[in-house]
Motif scaffolding. Sequence first.
Motif, PDB file in Angstrom:
ATOM      1  N   VAL A  73       0.860  -1.178   0.000  1.00  0.00           N
ATOM      2  CA  VAL A  73       0.000   0.000   0.000  1.00  0.00           C
ATOM      3  C   VAL A  73       0.899   1.233   0.000  1.00  0.00           C
ATOM      4  O   VAL A  73       2.101   1.132   0.281  1.00  0.00           O
ATOM      5  CB  VAL A  73      -0.929   0.017   1.237  1.00  0.00           C
ATOM      6  N   PRO A  74       0.365   2.418  -0.308  1.00  0.00           N
ATOM      7  CA  PRO A  74       1.186   3.629  -0.252  1.00  0.00           C
ATOM      8  C   PRO A  74       1.840   3.807   1.116  1.00  0.00           C
ATOM      9  O   PRO A  74       1.264   3.428   2.142  1.00  0.00           O
ATOM     10  CB  PRO A  74       0.177   4.747  -0.531  1.00  0.00           C
ATOM     11  N   ASP A  75       3.031   4.380   1.137  1.00  0.00           N
ATOM     12  CA  ASP A  75       3.782   4.512   2.382  1.00  0.00           C
ATOM     13  C   ASP A  75       3.016   5.257   3.461  1.00  0.00           C
ATOM     14  O   ASP A  75       3.113   4.935   4.648  1.00  0.00           O
ATOM     15  CB  ASP A  75       5.113   5.224   2.122  1.00  0.00           C
ATOM     16  N   ALA A  76       2.250   6.259   3.053  1.00  0.00           N
ATOM     17  CA  ALA A  76       1.498   7.042   4.034  1.00  0.00           C
ATOM     18  C   ALA A  76       0.499   6.171   4.792  1.00  0.00           C
ATOM     19  O   ALA A  76       0.256   6.356   5.983  1.00  0.00           O
ATOM     20  CB  ALA A  76       0.772   8.198   3.338  1.00  0.00           C
ATOM     21  N   VAL A  77      -0.066   5.199   4.100  1.00  0.00           N
ATOM     22  CA  VAL A  77      -1.017   4.277   4.735  1.00  0.00           C
ATOM     23  C   VAL A  77      -0.266   3.224   5.551  1.00  0.00           C
ATOM     24  O   VAL A  77      -0.641   2.912   6.683  1.00  0.00           O
ATOM     25  CB  VAL A  77      -1.900   3.590   3.674  1.00  0.00           C
ATOM     26  N   ALA A  78       0.804   2.672   4.970  1.00  0.00           N
ATOM     27  CA  ALA A  78       1.553   1.601   5.634  1.00  0.00           C
ATOM     28  C   ALA A  78       2.143   2.053   6.960  1.00  0.00           C
ATOM     29  O   ALA A  78       2.320   1.235   7.869  1.00  0.00           O
ATOM     30  CB  ALA A  78       2.670   1.110   4.720  1.00  0.00           C
ATOM     31  N   LEU A 115      -2.498  -7.974   6.399  1.00  0.00           N
ATOM     32  CA  LEU A 115      -1.992  -6.893   5.543  1.00  0.00           C
ATOM     33  C   LEU A 115      -2.901  -6.687   4.331  1.00  0.00           C
ATOM     34  O   LEU A 115      -3.210  -5.553   3.951  1.00  0.00           O
ATOM     35  CB  LEU A 115      -0.563  -7.217   5.077  1.00  0.00           C
ATOM     36  N   VAL A 116      -3.353  -7.784   3.741  1.00  0.00           N
ATOM     37  CA  VAL A 116      -4.227  -7.692   2.572  1.00  0.00           C
ATOM     38  C   VAL A 116      -5.575  -7.103   2.960  1.00  0.00           C
ATOM     39  O   VAL A 116      -6.111  -6.210   2.285  1.00  0.00           O
ATOM     40  CB  VAL A 116      -4.410  -9.077   1.927  1.00  0.00           C
ATOM     41  N   GLY A 117      -6.160  -7.585   4.064  1.00  0.00           N
ATOM     42  CA  GLY A 117      -7.477  -7.103   4.479  1.00  0.00           C
ATOM     43  C   GLY A 117      -7.483  -5.624   4.796  1.00  0.00           C
ATOM     44  O   GLY A 117      -8.344  -4.870   4.310  1.00  0.00           O
ATOM     45  N   ALA A 118      -6.520  -5.190   5.612  1.00  0.00           N
ATOM     46  CA  ALA A 118      -6.434  -3.768   5.947  1.00  0.00           C
ATOM     47  C   ALA A 118      -6.084  -2.938   4.725  1.00  0.00           C
ATOM     48  O   ALA A 118      -6.570  -1.811   4.552  1.00  0.00           O
ATOM     49  CB  ALA A 118      -5.396  -3.563   7.058  1.00  0.00           C
ATOM     50  N   GLY A 119      -5.233  -3.497   3.837  1.00  0.00           N
ATOM     51  CA  GLY A 119      -4.855  -2.781   2.626  1.00  0.00           C
ATOM     52  C   GLY A 119      -6.028  -2.569   1.692  1.00  0.00           C
ATOM     53  O   GLY A 119      -6.204  -1.483   1.121  1.00  0.00           O
ATOM     54  N   THR A 125      -8.689  -0.974  -4.747  1.00  0.00           N
ATOM     55  CA  THR A 125      -8.012  -1.596  -5.892  1.00  0.00           C
ATOM     56  C   THR A 125      -6.595  -1.079  -6.096  1.00  0.00           C
ATOM     57  O   THR A 125      -5.863  -1.618  -6.935  1.00  0.00           O
ATOM     58  CB  THR A 125      -8.821  -1.344  -7.174  1.00  0.00           C
ATOM     59  N   GLU A 126      -6.199  -0.071  -5.361  1.00  0.00           N
ATOM     60  CA  GLU A 126      -4.840   0.448  -5.497  1.00  0.00           C
ATOM     61  C   GLU A 126      -3.812  -0.444  -4.800  1.00  0.00           C
ATOM     62  O   GLU A 126      -2.607  -0.229  -4.949  1.00  0.00           O
ATOM     63  CB  GLU A 126      -4.750   1.861  -4.908  1.00  0.00           C
TER      64      GLU A 126
END
Length: 372
Positions: A73-78, A115-119, A125-126
Amino acid sequence: MIFLSLLIIATCFLAYANGANDNFKGVATLFGSGTSSYRNAIGWATLTAFAGSVCSIFLAEKLLKSFSGKGLVPDAVALSPEFLLAVSVGAGITVLVAALKGFPISTTHGLTGALVGAGLMAVGTEINLSVLGSAFFIPLLVSPLIAVILGAGVYFVFRAVRIQSGINKEYCVCVGQTETIVPIPRPDSCFAMTTVTGIEASIDSEAVCRQRYVGTVWKINSQKLLDVFHYLSAGAVCFARGLNDTPKIMAILMSAHALGMQSGLLLVGSAIAIGGLLHSRRIAETMGKKITPLNHGQGFSANLVTAFLVIFASQLGVPVSTTHVSVGAVFGIGAITRQANVGVVSQIVLSWVLTLPIAAFFSACIYGFFMV
């Protein structure tokens, strides 16, 4: 600060669940073969796994990056506390429930699903699912198959070496005192009861009567030598587990800069140890007794394969599962001896399949709750 405090608590919860489900897997063969009692086995597992946790700071830095969520996911989210909190709680719930039910699932698998679920909840879809193929799914799928092959092969080789060396097996005969209640008739038509004691001998199953090796190696009793190597191999598996799993859990704290390296290590290592000490019994029964009966040599062979594969993967930064490798090695030996319980293994494999969607569901719900 509130989210960071919650994140620290959630990470400890995940580490506790990891210890409950994973700590005993390395010493399951000690318990299953009768080499060690449950209490001694879990004590040895706790000590050696914690040593692996300490060494992971120096030997497994690549895994810290693998489980940070970056690239998925984008770094800001991760790097957001909400995302990391959802991942740790979602994976922790999944792993702890499995431990309480006696299913040895993978914390690696649980974290991947979380990680997939939260992502998906965070960016839809990103999400970069292509990262999961080579970095996560392939190692998780291939590692148990390799373990099955190596487990069977190593046991076959060791068995041939034992036979060539003139080391034989002997089985014990169970001898014990028996008591029989015998009625004694009396003139008044009543019966008195007396107890007759005697000695009875019988040949029992391998699960009750321990199998031992007879002969010497380097002028040392082969059974004693094997027991020493069995303990060392079990310790190596637990060390490898600590080496491989601790960075995955610490990555959550490191990504949010919630704690420093050393304080985070102490917290995660302690939580793993406590979880293993308090909630490992059901996993012990499944891994040690239900997959296949094990003797000393078979247990040693399985541990050797597991330790080698997990340590090798940790050095490469490949997130394999100690659970998958350990179960695969034990099953490989059971397949050779034709004593593997296919029904139990099928249930374990099913629990592995369900781990990803269940962890993804929990983490997605938790992330959605925090974003409302």
